[in-house]
Motif scaffolding. Structure first.
Motif, PDB file in Angstrom:
ATOM      1  N   THR A  53      -2.998  -3.764 -21.582  1.00 11.92           N
ATOM      2  CA  THR A  53      -3.421  -2.470 -21.057  1.00 11.92           C
ATOM      3  C   THR A  53      -2.197  -1.640 -20.675  1.00 11.92           C
ATOM      4  N   LYS A  54      -1.253  -2.263 -19.991  1.00 12.30           N
ATOM      5  CA  LYS A  54      -0.019  -1.572 -19.604  1.00 12.30           C
ATOM      6  C   LYS A  54       0.723  -1.084 -20.855  1.00 12.30           C
ATOM      7  N   ASP A  55       0.775  -1.928 -21.855  1.00 10.71           N
ATOM      8  CA  ASP A  55       1.433  -1.604 -23.112  1.00 10.71           C
ATOM      9  C   ASP A  55       0.733  -0.428 -23.793  1.00 10.71           C
ATOM     10  N   PHE A  56      -0.583  -0.448 -23.786  1.00  7.82           N
ATOM     11  CA  PHE A  56      -1.389   0.618 -24.388  1.00  7.82           C
ATOM     12  C   PHE A  56      -1.150   1.943 -23.670  1.00  7.82           C
ATOM     13  N   VAL A  57      -1.116   1.904 -22.349  1.00  2.00           N
ATOM     14  CA  VAL A  57      -0.897   3.111 -21.554  1.00  2.00           C
ATOM     15  C   VAL A  57       0.512   3.660 -21.795  1.00  2.00           C
ATOM     16  N   LEU A  58       1.508   2.794 -21.814  1.00  2.00           N
ATOM     17  CA  LEU A  58       2.879   3.230 -22.069  1.00  2.00           C
ATOM     18  C   LEU A  58       2.997   3.870 -23.443  1.00  2.00           C
ATOM     19  N   CYS A  59       2.318   3.292 -24.419  1.00  2.00           N
ATOM     20  CA  CYS A  59       2.303   3.848 -25.772  1.00  2.00           C
ATOM     21  C   CYS A  59       1.697   5.262 -25.755  1.00  2.00           C
ATOM     22  N   GLY A  60       0.606   5.436 -25.059  1.00  2.03           N
ATOM     23  CA  GLY A  60      -0.041   6.747 -24.968  1.00  2.03           C
ATOM     24  C   GLY A  60       0.847   7.772 -24.278  1.00  2.03           C
ATOM     25  N   ILE A  61       1.509   7.354 -23.214  1.00  2.00           N
ATOM     26  CA  ILE A  61       2.416   8.263 -22.504  1.00  2.00           C
ATOM     27  C   ILE A  61       3.564   8.674 -23.414  1.00  2.00           C
ATOM     28  N   LEU A  62       4.139   7.727 -24.138  1.00  2.00           N
ATOM     29  CA  LEU A  62       5.260   8.049 -25.023  1.00  2.00           C
ATOM     30  C   LEU A  62       4.814   8.881 -26.232  1.00  2.00           C
ATOM     31  N   MET A  63       3.582   8.691 -26.700  1.00  2.68           N
ATOM     32  CA  MET A  63       3.062   9.571 -27.758  1.00  2.68           C
ATOM     33  C   MET A  63       2.956  11.008 -27.239  1.00  2.68           C
ATOM     34  N   ALA A  64       2.420  11.153 -26.037  1.00  4.86           N
ATOM     35  CA  ALA A  64       2.306  12.486 -25.444  1.00  4.86           C
ATOM     36  C   ALA A  64       3.687  13.097 -25.221  1.00  4.86           C
ATOM     37  N   LEU A  65       4.634  12.291 -24.758  1.00  5.48           N
ATOM     38  CA  LEU A  65       5.990  12.781 -24.544  1.00  5.48           C
ATOM     39  C   LEU A  65       6.638  13.189 -25.871  1.00  5.48           C
ATOM     40  N   THR A  66       6.373  12.434 -26.923  1.00  3.61           N
ATOM     41  CA  THR A  66       6.878  12.802 -28.254  1.00  3.61           C
ATOM     42  C   THR A  66       6.324  14.161 -28.659  1.00  3.61           C
ATOM     43  N   THR A  67       5.036  14.356 -28.460  1.00  4.20           N
ATOM     44  CA  THR A  67       4.403  15.632 -28.800  1.00  4.20           C
ATOM     45  C   THR A  67       5.039  16.773 -28.011  1.00  4.20           C
ATOM     46  N   VAL A  68       5.195  16.585 -26.716  1.00  2.00           N
ATOM     47  CA  VAL A  68       5.766  17.630 -25.867  1.00  2.00           C
ATOM     48  C   VAL A  68       7.221  17.906 -26.244  1.00  2.00           C
ATOM     49  N   MET A  69       8.016  16.862 -26.430  1.00  2.00           N
ATOM     50  CA  MET A  69       9.428  17.053 -26.778  1.00  2.00           C
ATOM     51  C   MET A  69       9.581  17.718 -28.149  1.00  2.00           C
ATOM     52  N   THR A  70       8.624  17.486 -29.027  1.00  2.00           N
ATOM     53  CA  THR A  70       8.652  18.129 -30.337  1.00  2.00           C
ATOM     54  C   THR A  70       8.286  19.601 -30.220  1.00  2.00           C
ATOM     55  N   MET A  71       7.410  19.927 -29.291  1.00  2.00           N
ATOM     56  CA  MET A  71       6.917  21.300 -29.166  1.00  2.00           C
ATOM     57  C   MET A  71       7.726  22.165 -28.214  1.00  2.00           C
ATOM     58  N   ILE A  72       8.426  21.569 -27.261  1.00  2.00           N
ATOM     59  CA  ILE A  72       9.062  22.349 -26.195  1.00  2.00           C
ATOM     60  C   ILE A  72      10.177  23.250 -26.729  1.00  2.00           C
ATOM     61  N   VAL A  73      10.922  22.779 -27.701  1.00  2.00           N
ATOM     62  CA  VAL A  73      11.955  23.584 -28.359  1.00  2.00           C
ATOM     63  C   VAL A  73      11.722  23.466 -29.859  1.00  2.00           C
ATOM     64  N   GLN A  74      11.354  24.558 -30.484  1.00  2.00           N
ATOM     65  CA  GLN A  74      11.156  24.583 -31.935  1.00  2.00           C
ATOM     66  C   GLN A  74      12.000  25.710 -32.516  1.00  2.00           C
ATOM     67  N   ILE A  75      13.053  25.326 -33.215  1.00  2.00           N
ATOM     68  CA  ILE A  75      13.947  26.303 -33.825  1.00  2.00           C
ATOM     69  C   ILE A  75      13.653  26.332 -35.320  1.00  2.00           C
ATOM     70  N   PRO A  76      13.092  27.437 -35.835  1.00  2.00           N
ATOM     71  CA  PRO A  76      12.787  27.514 -37.268  1.00  2.00           C
ATOM     72  C   PRO A  76      14.049  27.350 -38.120  1.00  2.00           C
ATOM     73  N   VAL A  77      13.901  26.650 -39.236  1.00  2.00           N
ATOM     74  CA  VAL A  77      15.020  26.408 -40.150  1.00  2.00           C
ATOM     75  C   VAL A  77      15.063  27.538 -41.171  1.00  2.00           C
ATOM     76  N   VAL A  78      16.190  28.235 -41.220  1.00  2.00           N
ATOM     77  CA  VAL A  78      16.381  29.333 -42.167  1.00  2.00           C
ATOM     78  C   VAL A  78      16.392  28.768 -43.589  1.00  2.00           C
ATOM     79  N   GLY A  79      15.607  29.378 -44.469  1.00  2.00           N
ATOM     80  CA  GLY A  79      15.545  28.938 -45.858  1.00  2.00           C
ATOM     81  C   GLY A  79      14.613  27.778 -46.107  1.00  2.00           C
ATOM     82  N   ALA A  80      13.934  27.313 -45.063  1.00  2.00           N
ATOM     83  CA  ALA A  80      12.986  26.204 -45.201  1.00  2.00           C
ATOM     84  C   ALA A  80      11.726  26.562 -44.404  1.00  2.00           C
TER      85      ALA A  80
END
Length: 170
Positions: free
Chosen positions: A13-40
């Protein structure tokens, strides 16, 4: 015997919860700063820090789940849904291979190699995927930005991992 089963389930259960927290953190860290790539068509973000950290800290299975699901979810929420399948596979592989190498080699050297190879997988995965999505020219245009993103992710994941490891020893 029953307390042993309870302890095992509690750990899961602890492992499952930690996984969920880190998935959410991945989502947030991916969204918090998004710099568009020129030419892509994509963007540079900080999510690789959490993907690589997860592989180093929790191993290949959890690194794959956290990287794939957390990153693809960020694409879906941010309006980059066309990237979600490629992101799911690429970031999942990044977390998996990082965790696998860290488990097999271990130590600072193994963790460094694991994070670097994970970053290379991310850059390579998007390069190959974007060839099929947009053509070679667009795919090549994204390589420098993806390389910078991978480098940032490798350095910060290793720093965060070292800090967490140090604090857990106390």
């Amino acid at each position: 015997m029953s307390s042993q089963i309870y302890e095992e389930n509690r750990f899961e259960t602890k492992d499952f919860v930690l996984c969920g927290i880190l998935m959410a953190l991945t989502t947030v860290m991916t969204m918090i700063v998004q710099i568009p790539v020129v030419g892509a068509h994509g963007y540079v973000n900080m999510g690789d820090t959490v993907v690589l950290f997860s592989g180093l800290y929790l191993g290949k299975k959890h690194g794959a789940i956290i990287g794939g699901v957390g990153s693809a979810l960020a694409d879906l929420i941010s309006g980059y849904g066309i990237y979600a399948p490629l992101t799911f596979v690429t970031k999942g592989l990044e977390g998996f291979v990082c965790g696998l190498i860290a488990e097999k080699i271990g130590g600072k050297k193994g963790n460094t190699i694991a994070a670097i190879v994970g970053g290379i997988i991310m850059v390579s995965g998007y390069f190959i995927g974007e060839i099929f999505m947009f053509g070679i020219k667009t795919s090549m245009a994204a390589v420098p930005a993806n390389t910078m993103q991978a480098t940032f992710g490798v350095v910060t994941a290793l720093l965060v991992f070292a800090g967490v490891k140090r604090s857990l020893k106390k």
